[in-house]
Structure formats: C-alpha cells, structure tokens
Motif scaffolding. Structure first.
Motif, PDB file in Angstrom:
ATOM      1  N   LEU A  87     -22.381 -59.821  58.594  1.00 15.51           N
ATOM      2  CA  LEU A  87     -22.363 -58.672  59.493  1.00 15.51           C
ATOM      3  C   LEU A  87     -20.933 -58.262  59.844  1.00 15.51           C
ATOM      4  N   GLY A  88     -20.046 -59.255  59.937  1.00 20.80           N
ATOM      5  CA  GLY A  88     -18.644 -58.931  60.187  1.00 20.80           C
ATOM      6  C   GLY A  88     -18.063 -58.090  59.067  1.00 20.80           C
ATOM      7  N   ILE A  89     -18.346 -58.481  57.828  1.00 21.64           N
ATOM      8  CA  ILE A  89     -17.852 -57.707  56.691  1.00 21.64           C
ATOM      9  C   ILE A  89     -18.550 -56.348  56.613  1.00 21.64           C
ATOM     10  N   ALA A  90     -19.826 -56.305  56.959  1.00 26.65           N
ATOM     11  CA  ALA A  90     -20.540 -55.021  56.965  1.00 26.65           C
ATOM     12  C   ALA A  90     -19.896 -54.050  57.940  1.00 26.65           C
ATOM     13  N   GLY A  91     -19.599 -54.518  59.140  1.00 23.12           N
ATOM     14  CA  GLY A  91     -18.957 -53.658  60.124  1.00 23.12           C
ATOM     15  C   GLY A  91     -17.592 -53.183  59.666  1.00 23.12           C
ATOM     16  N   TRP A  92     -16.804 -54.127  59.123  1.00 20.73           N
ATOM     17  CA  TRP A  92     -15.478 -53.773  58.604  1.00 20.73           C
ATOM     18  C   TRP A  92     -15.595 -52.727  57.491  1.00 20.73           C
ATOM     19  N   SER A  93     -16.519 -52.958  56.558  1.00 20.69           N
ATOM     20  CA  SER A  93     -16.672 -52.053  55.423  1.00 20.69           C
ATOM     21  C   SER A  93     -17.086 -50.661  55.875  1.00 20.69           C
ATOM     22  N   ALA A  94     -18.008 -50.600  56.830  1.00 19.43           N
ATOM     23  CA  ALA A  94     -18.471 -49.307  57.324  1.00 19.43           C
ATOM     24  C   ALA A  94     -17.346 -48.533  57.994  1.00 19.43           C
ATOM     25  N   VAL A  95     -16.586 -49.195  58.839  1.00 15.53           N
ATOM     26  CA  VAL A  95     -15.512 -48.503  59.553  1.00 15.53           C
ATOM     27  C   VAL A  95     -14.357 -48.160  58.617  1.00 15.53           C
ATOM     28  N   SER A  96     -14.250 -48.899  57.495  1.00 23.36           N
ATOM     29  CA  SER A  96     -13.182 -48.640  56.527  1.00 23.36           C
ATOM     30  C   SER A  96     -13.525 -47.513  55.552  1.00 23.36           C
TER      31      SER A  96
ATOM     32  N   LEU B 297     -32.321 -55.439  58.625  1.00 20.29           N
ATOM     33  CA  LEU B 297     -32.459 -55.019  60.018  1.00 20.29           C
ATOM     34  C   LEU B 297     -31.169 -55.213  60.794  1.00 20.29           C
ATOM     35  N   ASP B 298     -30.560 -56.390  60.687  1.00 22.29           N
ATOM     36  CA  ASP B 298     -29.333 -56.668  61.431  1.00 22.29           C
ATOM     37  C   ASP B 298     -28.187 -55.786  60.951  1.00 22.29           C
ATOM     38  N   THR B 299     -28.111 -55.554  59.649  1.00 14.28           N
ATOM     39  CA  THR B 299     -27.044 -54.708  59.121  1.00 14.28           C
ATOM     40  C   THR B 299     -27.216 -53.270  59.573  1.00 14.28           C
ATOM     41  N   CYS B 300     -28.448 -52.789  59.593  1.00 11.73           N
ATOM     42  CA  CYS B 300     -28.693 -51.422  60.081  1.00 11.73           C
ATOM     43  C   CYS B 300     -28.283 -51.286  61.550  1.00 11.73           C
ATOM     44  N   ASP B 301     -28.527 -52.322  62.341  1.00 11.34           N
ATOM     45  CA  ASP B 301     -28.102 -52.291  63.745  1.00 11.34           C
ATOM     46  C   ASP B 301     -26.588 -52.179  63.845  1.00 11.34           C
ATOM     47  N   VAL B 302     -25.879 -53.001  63.059  1.00 14.42           N
ATOM     48  CA  VAL B 302     -24.411 -52.949  63.065  1.00 14.42           C
ATOM     49  C   VAL B 302     -23.928 -51.565  62.650  1.00 14.42           C
ATOM     50  N   CYS B 303     -24.499 -51.019  61.591  1.00 10.68           N
ATOM     51  CA  CYS B 303     -24.067 -49.714  61.084  1.00 10.68           C
ATOM     52  C   CYS B 303     -24.331 -48.601  62.091  1.00 10.68           C
ATOM     53  N   ARG B 304     -25.436 -48.705  62.796  1.00  5.67           N
ATOM     54  CA  ARG B 304     -25.734 -47.668  63.789  1.00  5.67           C
ATOM     55  C   ARG B 304     -24.701 -47.670  64.904  1.00  5.67           C
ATOM     56  N   ILE B 305     -24.297 -48.859  65.333  1.00  7.20           N
ATOM     57  CA  ILE B 305     -23.267 -48.959  66.371  1.00  7.20           C
ATOM     58  C   ILE B 305     -21.935 -48.439  65.844  1.00  7.20           C
ATOM     59  N   VAL B 306     -21.536 -48.908  64.658  1.00 11.54           N
ATOM     60  CA  VAL B 306     -20.249 -48.494  64.087  1.00 11.54           C
ATOM     61  C   VAL B 306     -20.223 -46.984  63.849  1.00 11.54           C
ATOM     62  N   ASP B 307     -21.285 -46.450  63.238  1.00  8.40           N
ATOM     63  CA  ASP B 307     -21.321 -45.014  62.954  1.00  8.40           C
ATOM     64  C   ASP B 307     -21.258 -44.189  64.233  1.00  8.40           C
ATOM     65  N   THR B 308     -21.949 -44.656  65.274  1.00 11.08           N
ATOM     66  CA  THR B 308     -21.939 -43.924  66.554  1.00 11.08           C
ATOM     67  C   THR B 308     -20.545 -43.934  67.171  1.00 11.08           C
ATOM     68  N   LEU B 309     -19.889 -45.084  67.153  1.00 11.88           N
ATOM     69  CA  LEU B 309     -18.557 -45.175  67.716  1.00 11.88           C
ATOM     70  C   LEU B 309     -17.561 -44.324  66.930  1.00 11.88           C
ATOM     71  N   CYS B 310     -17.720 -44.286  65.611  1.00 12.48           N
ATOM     72  CA  CYS B 310     -16.778 -43.564  64.783  1.00 12.48           C
ATOM     73  C   CYS B 310     -16.989 -42.058  64.811  1.00 12.48           C
ATOM     74  N   THR B 311     -18.232 -41.617  64.891  1.00  9.77           N
ATOM     75  CA  THR B 311     -18.508 -40.183  64.821  1.00  9.77           C
ATOM     76  C   THR B 311     -18.758 -39.539  66.172  1.00  9.77           C
ATOM     77  N   GLY B 312     -19.186 -40.348  67.127  1.00 16.50           N
ATOM     78  CA  GLY B 312     -19.540 -39.818  68.435  1.00 16.50           C
ATOM     79  C   GLY B 312     -20.939 -39.238  68.484  1.00 16.50           C
ATOM     80  N   ASP B 313     -21.676 -39.278  67.362  1.00 17.78           N
ATOM     81  CA  ASP B 313     -23.038 -38.751  67.321  1.00 17.78           C
ATOM     82  C   ASP B 313     -24.029 -39.821  67.714  1.00 17.78           C
ATOM     83  N   LEU B 314     -24.936 -39.494  68.624  1.00 21.50           N
ATOM     84  CA  LEU B 314     -25.956 -40.447  69.033  1.00 21.50           C
ATOM     85  C   LEU B 314     -27.175 -40.355  68.114  1.00 21.50           C
TER      86      LEU B 314
END
Length: 284
Positions: free
Chosen positions: A247-256, A267-284
């Motif tokens: 999950l750490g690498i997933a978050g890094w990869s998504a934000v990169s 399921l866990d990866t989708c949760d991480v991506c949803r948080i990262v994508d929301t923080l990066c784009t500002g879209d809820l």
C-alpha cells in the motif's frame, strides 16, 4: 500531482486514464505463482475471486496461467489456454469489467481475446513471440508492454544497468515504436517498467522515483504488490505479510503519476487511491 490524461483504447472500449488511479486485480490461475500459487486453480473459486475484486473496485482483472516469478519454468500453450480461457468465459458471463490476459504467447492471447478478454499484458514487451504484435494489431486489443531483463529463469542473476531509469524508459519507447510500426495504434498502449523483473532493490527504487518522467510519454502501470523488494525493505519473508508495504508503494506510485496499479489486495488499494486522488485533485 499533475498526471497526464490519456484515452486508452481496448477493443471498442475507451478507458479514461489520469482522472483517477485505476486498479487492476491479479488473478493467477497457476500452481506456482510467488504469492497466491494454487489458491485459484479451481475455476469456480477463481471466478468468485474475480467478481469479488470487481465489487471491491477493480477496473481490470488480469488473468495469468503461467508464473513469471524468478526461476519459474514455462508451461505449454495448451496448458496455459486450458487454465485461462474457460475462466475468462465464465467471468464475462457475469460482468463487463475489462479483462486482461497476462501471457507471452500469441496463441494464448488470441484465444483469450476470442473468449472475451480486452487487453494483452505481455511481460516480454512483444519479444518472446514474434506473432504477438500481429494478434494485437488485428484484434485492436489494449496492450501493456513491460520491460524485463532476460527471462523469468535468468532475470535475477546479477542484473546490472549503467542507468536503470534511462535504459528502461528507452527500451519501452523502442517497443512502442516497434508495435506502432506493425499496426498497433499508440493509443492502445500502456507501459510497465517491470518492477522486480531483472532488477535489484535499488533499481526498483530508482524506477519508482522515475515514474513522473515516464508518465509524460505513455500511460504507466506499476506492479509491485507483495514483491520481494518489499520483503527486503521490511524484512517480511512471507508475501502475504507485505500488505502495508504494498500500500505504501501504491500510494507513492499514484501520487507520482502512475495510471494503473496491478495488485493482489484490491479493496485496500482502492481505499488508498481514493484518498490520494482526492488530496491531489481536490475532487470528492
């Protein structure tokens, strides 16, 4: 994150990449894959697992019938088709999710596409089978081209590079050029730097840090889930104990800037991506 947006064409379907991180769920129907070998050899269990991954958020299911872990022995085309094609047919009966066939064999790819698959995921970058590019071009399937140094039998025997990031990226550009020259439309191609495929731990880290450079030229898939680099970093011998590292690498990869993550734990990866994508784009 200012991830470049692409439209990825897979058959008659278009996947919008870059708006959010897409998750590809791994379905290995093999007896010897490094993490889940033998778990999904039963077709009914395999199909149920695929449907659960879809429910958990997977946009793509990647089905493999031949292990490509370091040292793995190849299987025959007949056996690979026997393992994968009936499962593709059964999954397609239940869902329209995108299905990827993870294979280096053109005959397997052809039958998988006939059974309902949409994407060819070739870890050899179209080098193992000279007919694969023709199958891809004729079918208009989506394509994933990966970098691998050597073969699964040899790739971890002291791999070396002068500059891993530059060499891997140049290789992938050459494979894109080759595929396009043989009739594969560039908009059908995604690239994968091949984490763990002929790389040391340091090479893998360099490639993960280099995602922002690669994603400017092509959509990028990262597959690091449960791999040995995580085991080395965290001293986790058992692949099933590497969730947090994955999950750490997933978050890094998504934000990169990675567009697609190929994972075991959807399921866990989708949760991480949803948080990262929301923080990066500002879209809820």
């Amino acid at each position: 994150m200012a991830r470049k947006k692409y439209d990825w064409h897979c058959g008659n379907r278009t996947v919008h990449l870059g708006e959010k991180t897409r998750v590809m769920g791994i379905l290995n129907v093999t007896p010897d894959s490094f993490s889940d070998g033998g778990h999904f050899a039963d077709p009914e269990i395999a199909v149920q697992h695929a449907l659960q991954m879809v429910e958990d958020g997977a946009a793509i299911i990647d089905i493999g019938g031949e292990s490509t872990r370091p040292g793995a022995e190849p299987v025959s085309v007949k056996e690979e088709i026997r393992r994968t094609v009936p499962i593709i047919e059964k999954i397609r009966e239940h869902t329209e999710v995108l299905i990827s066939i993870d294979t280096m064999k053109s005959e397997t790819a052809f039958h998988a596409l006939e059974a309902g698959a949409d994407i060819i995921n070739d870890v050899s970058g179209f080098e193992a089978d000279d007919q694969m590019v023709n199958v891809a071009a004729a079918s208009e399937a989506g394509v994933i081209l990966m970098h691998m140094k050597g073969t699964p039998q040899t790739m971890q025997q002291n791999p070396s590079y002068e500059d891993a990031v530059t060499e891997v990226f140049q290789y992938l550009e050459k494979r894109i050029t080759f595929a396009v020259s043989r009739g594969v439309v560039r908009e059908r191609i995604v690239v994968d730097p091949g984490i763990g495929f002929g790389k040391t731990l340091e090479h893998n880290l360099q490639l993960l840090r280099g995602i922002p450079d690669l994603e400017k030229t092509a959509p990028v898939l990262i597959g690091a889930s449960r791999k040995s680099m995580i085991g080395k970093l965290l001293e986790r011998e058992d692949p099933s104990s590497r969730l947090a590292g994955s999950l750490g690498i997933a978050g890094w990869s998504a934000v990169s800037g990675a567009h697609i993550l190929r994972v075991h734990d959807v399921l866990d990866t989708c949760d991480v991506c949803r948080i990262v994508d929301t923080l990066c784009t500002g879209d809820l």
